[in-house]
Motif scaffolding. Sequence first.
Motif, PDB file in Angstrom:
ATOM      1  N   SER A   1     -92.921  11.841 -62.306  1.00  0.00           N
ATOM      2  CA  SER A   1     -93.886  10.871 -62.823  1.00  0.00           C
ATOM      3  C   SER A   1     -93.233   9.514 -62.984  1.00  0.00           C
ATOM      4  O   SER A   1     -92.017   9.379 -62.945  1.00  0.00           O
ATOM      5  CB  SER A   1     -94.415  11.333 -64.174  1.00  0.00           C
ATOM      6  OG  SER A   1     -93.364  11.318 -65.102  1.00  0.00           O
ATOM      7  N   GLU A   2     -94.089   8.529 -63.185  1.00  0.00           N
ATOM      8  CA  GLU A   2     -93.623   7.186 -63.468  1.00  0.00           C
ATOM      9  C   GLU A   2     -92.883   7.236 -64.808  1.00  0.00           C
ATOM     10  O   GLU A   2     -93.353   7.878 -65.736  1.00  0.00           O
ATOM     11  CB  GLU A   2     -94.862   6.308 -63.592  1.00  0.00           C
ATOM     12  CG  GLU A   2     -94.621   4.847 -63.439  1.00  0.00           C
ATOM     13  CD  GLU A   2     -95.925   4.092 -63.682  1.00  0.00           C
ATOM     14  OE1 GLU A   2     -95.901   3.136 -64.449  1.00  0.00           O
ATOM     15  OE2 GLU A   2     -96.960   4.513 -63.122  1.00  0.00           O
ATOM     16  N   GLN A   3     -91.749   6.573 -64.894  1.00  0.00           N
ATOM     17  CA  GLN A   3     -90.978   6.626 -66.142  1.00  0.00           C
ATOM     18  C   GLN A   3     -91.633   5.746 -67.206  1.00  0.00           C
ATOM     19  O   GLN A   3     -91.787   4.545 -67.009  1.00  0.00           O
ATOM     20  CB  GLN A   3     -89.551   6.147 -65.902  1.00  0.00           C
ATOM     21  CG  GLN A   3     -88.722   7.119 -65.080  1.00  0.00           C
ATOM     22  CD  GLN A   3     -88.447   8.410 -65.821  1.00  0.00           C
ATOM     23  OE1 GLN A   3     -88.097   8.396 -66.993  1.00  0.00           O
ATOM     24  NE2 GLN A   3     -88.640   9.540 -65.147  1.00  0.00           N
ATOM     25  N   ILE A   4     -92.038   6.362 -68.324  1.00  0.00           N
ATOM     26  CA  ILE A   4     -92.603   5.575 -69.424  1.00  0.00           C
ATOM     27  C   ILE A   4     -91.525   5.477 -70.501  1.00  0.00           C
ATOM     28  O   ILE A   4     -91.093   6.486 -71.040  1.00  0.00           O
ATOM     29  CB  ILE A   4     -93.859   6.249 -69.998  1.00  0.00           C
ATOM     30  CG1 ILE A   4     -94.919   6.366 -68.902  1.00  0.00           C
ATOM     31  CG2 ILE A   4     -94.385   5.465 -71.193  1.00  0.00           C
ATOM     32  CD1 ILE A   4     -96.073   7.252 -69.260  1.00  0.00           C
ATOM     33  N   PRO A   5     -91.042   4.267 -70.781  1.00  0.00           N
ATOM     34  CA  PRO A   5     -89.974   4.154 -71.768  1.00  0.00           C
ATOM     35  C   PRO A   5     -90.461   4.629 -73.137  1.00  0.00           C
ATOM     36  O   PRO A   5     -91.570   4.284 -73.556  1.00  0.00           O
ATOM     37  CB  PRO A   5     -89.650   2.653 -71.801  1.00  0.00           C
ATOM     38  CG  PRO A   5     -90.541   1.999 -70.809  1.00  0.00           C
ATOM     39  CD  PRO A   5     -91.529   2.978 -70.295  1.00  0.00           C
ATOM     40  N   GLU A   6     -89.630   5.443 -73.784  1.00  0.00           N
ATOM     41  CA  GLU A   6     -90.036   6.002 -75.068  1.00  0.00           C
ATOM     42  C   GLU A   6     -89.496   5.135 -76.197  1.00  0.00           C
ATOM     43  O   GLU A   6     -88.310   4.815 -76.215  1.00  0.00           O
ATOM     44  CB  GLU A   6     -89.485   7.425 -75.187  1.00  0.00           C
ATOM     45  CG  GLU A   6     -90.154   8.213 -76.271  1.00  0.00           C
ATOM     46  CD  GLU A   6     -89.530   9.600 -76.399  1.00  0.00           C
ATOM     47  OE1 GLU A   6     -89.592  10.164 -77.503  1.00  0.00           O
ATOM     48  OE2 GLU A   6     -88.968  10.093 -75.397  1.00  0.00           O
ATOM     49  N   GLY A   7     -90.343   4.744 -77.116  1.00  0.00           N
ATOM     50  CA  GLY A   7     -89.911   3.925 -78.238  1.00  0.00           C
ATOM     51  C   GLY A   7     -89.299   4.766 -79.341  1.00  0.00           C
ATOM     52  O   GLY A   7     -89.298   5.989 -79.274  1.00  0.00           O
ATOM     53  N   GLY A   8     -88.745   4.103 -80.336  1.00  0.00           N
ATOM     54  CA  GLY A   8     -88.191   4.820 -81.481  1.00  0.00           C
ATOM     55  C   GLY A   8     -88.522   4.060 -82.751  1.00  0.00           C
ATOM     56  O   GLY A   8     -89.016   2.937 -82.685  1.00  0.00           O
ATOM     57  N   ARG A   9     -88.260   4.667 -83.892  1.00  0.00           N
ATOM     58  CA  ARG A   9     -88.520   3.969 -85.147  1.00  0.00           C
ATOM     59  C   ARG A   9     -87.423   2.946 -85.405  1.00  0.00           C
ATOM     60  O   ARG A   9     -86.254   3.189 -85.099  1.00  0.00           O
ATOM     61  CB  ARG A   9     -88.552   4.962 -86.332  1.00  0.00           C
ATOM     62  CG  ARG A   9     -89.425   6.178 -86.128  1.00  0.00           C
ATOM     63  CD  ARG A   9     -90.851   5.853 -85.759  1.00  0.00           C
ATOM     64  NE  ARG A   9     -91.481   4.906 -86.638  1.00  0.00           N
ATOM     65  CZ  ARG A   9     -92.060   5.221 -87.796  1.00  0.00           C
ATOM     66  NH1 ARG A   9     -92.096   6.456 -88.196  1.00  0.00           N
ATOM     67  NH2 ARG A   9     -92.623   4.290 -88.534  1.00  0.00           N
ATOM     68  N   HIS A  10     -87.803   1.836 -86.006  1.00  0.00           N
ATOM     69  CA  HIS A  10     -86.827   0.825 -86.397  1.00  0.00           C
ATOM     70  C   HIS A  10     -86.076   1.326 -87.631  1.00  0.00           C
ATOM     71  O   HIS A  10     -86.671   1.986 -88.481  1.00  0.00           O
ATOM     72  CB  HIS A  10     -87.572  -0.477 -86.703  1.00  0.00           C
ATOM     73  CG  HIS A  10     -86.680  -1.661 -86.857  1.00  0.00           C
ATOM     74  ND1 HIS A  10     -86.012  -1.917 -88.032  1.00  0.00           N
ATOM     75  CD2 HIS A  10     -86.321  -2.640 -85.994  1.00  0.00           C
ATOM     76  CE1 HIS A  10     -85.286  -3.028 -87.876  1.00  0.00           C
ATOM     77  NE2 HIS A  10     -85.468  -3.477 -86.642  1.00  0.00           N
ATOM     78  N   PRO A  11     -84.770   1.011 -87.715  1.00  0.00           N
ATOM     79  CA  PRO A  11     -83.996   1.518 -88.866  1.00  0.00           C
ATOM     80  C   PRO A  11     -84.602   1.124 -90.210  1.00  0.00           C
ATOM     81  O   PRO A  11     -84.520   1.892 -91.182  1.00  0.00           O
ATOM     82  CB  PRO A  11     -82.610   0.910 -88.666  1.00  0.00           C
ATOM     83  CG  PRO A  11     -82.752  -0.121 -87.587  1.00  0.00           C
ATOM     84  CD  PRO A  11     -83.906   0.299 -86.759  1.00  0.00           C
ATOM     85  N   ILE A  12     -85.217  -0.065 -90.285  1.00  0.00           N
ATOM     86  CA  ILE A  12     -85.839  -0.458 -91.559  1.00  0.00           C
ATOM     87  C   ILE A  12     -86.997   0.489 -91.890  1.00  0.00           C
ATOM     88  O   ILE A  12     -87.154   0.940 -93.022  1.00  0.00           O
ATOM     89  CB  ILE A  12     -86.320  -1.929 -91.507  1.00  0.00           C
ATOM     90  CG1 ILE A  12     -85.110  -2.865 -91.488  1.00  0.00           C
ATOM     91  CG2 ILE A  12     -87.204  -2.251 -92.712  1.00  0.00           C
ATOM     92  CD1 ILE A  12     -85.463  -4.340 -91.349  1.00  0.00           C
ATOM     93  N   ALA A  13     -87.787   0.820 -90.864  1.00  0.00           N
ATOM     94  CA  ALA A  13     -88.906   1.744 -91.085  1.00  0.00           C
ATOM     95  C   ALA A  13     -88.396   3.129 -91.475  1.00  0.00           C
ATOM     96  O   ALA A  13     -88.974   3.794 -92.348  1.00  0.00           O
ATOM     97  CB  ALA A  13     -89.775   1.825 -89.830  1.00  0.00           C
ATOM     98  N   LEU A  14     -87.298   3.551 -90.838  1.00  0.00           N
ATOM     99  CA  LEU A  14     -86.752   4.880 -91.144  1.00  0.00           C
ATOM    100  C   LEU A  14     -86.347   4.979 -92.611  1.00  0.00           C
ATOM    101  O   LEU A  14     -86.694   5.936 -93.313  1.00  0.00           O
ATOM    102  CB  LEU A  14     -85.528   5.170 -90.261  1.00  0.00           C
ATOM    103  CG  LEU A  14     -85.790   5.410 -88.780  1.00  0.00           C
ATOM    104  CD1 LEU A  14     -84.463   5.515 -88.022  1.00  0.00           C
ATOM    105  CD2 LEU A  14     -86.614   6.675 -88.582  1.00  0.00           C
TER     106      LEU A  14
END
Length: 340
Positions: A99-112
């Motif tokens: 499949s087309e590569q969809i970049p996966e996001g992550g939580r920002h350290p401040i949000a974590l």
Amino acid sequence: MKEKLMRLQAELEEKLSRAATPDAVEELRVRYLGKKGQLTDILHSMGSLSPEERPVIGELANRVRGAITEAINQKKASFERALRQKKLEAETLDITAPSEQIPEGGRHPIALVQEEIERIFISMGFTVEDGPEIETDHYNFTALNTPADHPARDTQDTFYITDDVLLRTQTSPVQIRVMEKTRPPIRMICPGRVYRSDAVDATHSPMFHQIEGLVVDRGITMGDLKGTLDLFAQKMFGAQTKTRFRPHHFPFTEPSAEVDVSCFVCGGDGCSLCKKEGWIEILGAGMVHPNVLRGCGLDPEVYTGFAFGLGLERIVMARYGVNDMRYLYENDVRFLRQFA
Ligand code: DAH
């Protein structure tokens, strides 16, 4: 007549075998089986037969009609099958193709870290409140026992939209908003952005995050404040963590304190994180000033409370060993990816 019928059937079968389109088949059906078709013609002429011949020929005619109908239907079906097959082939989907590569996001350290702190206080029965980032002078300062001429205002310069409306310098105004709309018991925290006229460097940003805390009820004491913050510190930084209260001044609390936690890297011996202090300052706190309670219509003879305000960036940086605050806002994926 028998020959006529047999010839008709043979003729149709031969033509059918050469029919190349569904339309051609339909044309044959009309020609042979239709109201003015050839078979109908033959049947009409049966009146001229002898009574002995009639049932024999009649039966044969029925069989021929059955055979012709069947042959036509089959031919039609074979066209439909071919059409469906073609469509299926055209629409095939290779589910094994990459499949087309969809970049996966992550939580920002401040949000974590914010969520981690929220969970700790929710587990102690606190609610999580929200308040506006654009505030009035009244909520940001005056109602917090900081009148226009109070020197504490000098340390919290900010962007003024009008003389009276500003970007909040602290999350403390949410204390007032919550006390105005809810009666005690109150147990709340409020995370959010705050703004100050500070130049950007490794430890300053004109926008940063705080988490405010407020507890108001009958009989709340400084012991409740210490117990709550001890428990928070242990859950946040580890069971060995100790707190240290140093006397301080905030206009809206009396008494007030700055609160440190024992360094969770060296345990208090002194290291580079705590700058050899053994302690890390994490928040300001105190007992809600009677003027603040009174301003919100709460009788300080009946109700007491404690409040605290914690700087989120400082905790994020200590927790993850980030030595420059700017990393938190630059959105460099090489930095952010480490928290995904
Ligand atoms: N609002 C204070 C500040 O930004 C922090 C603070 C101190 C909040 C003491 C409190 C408190 O609720 O009790 O510097």
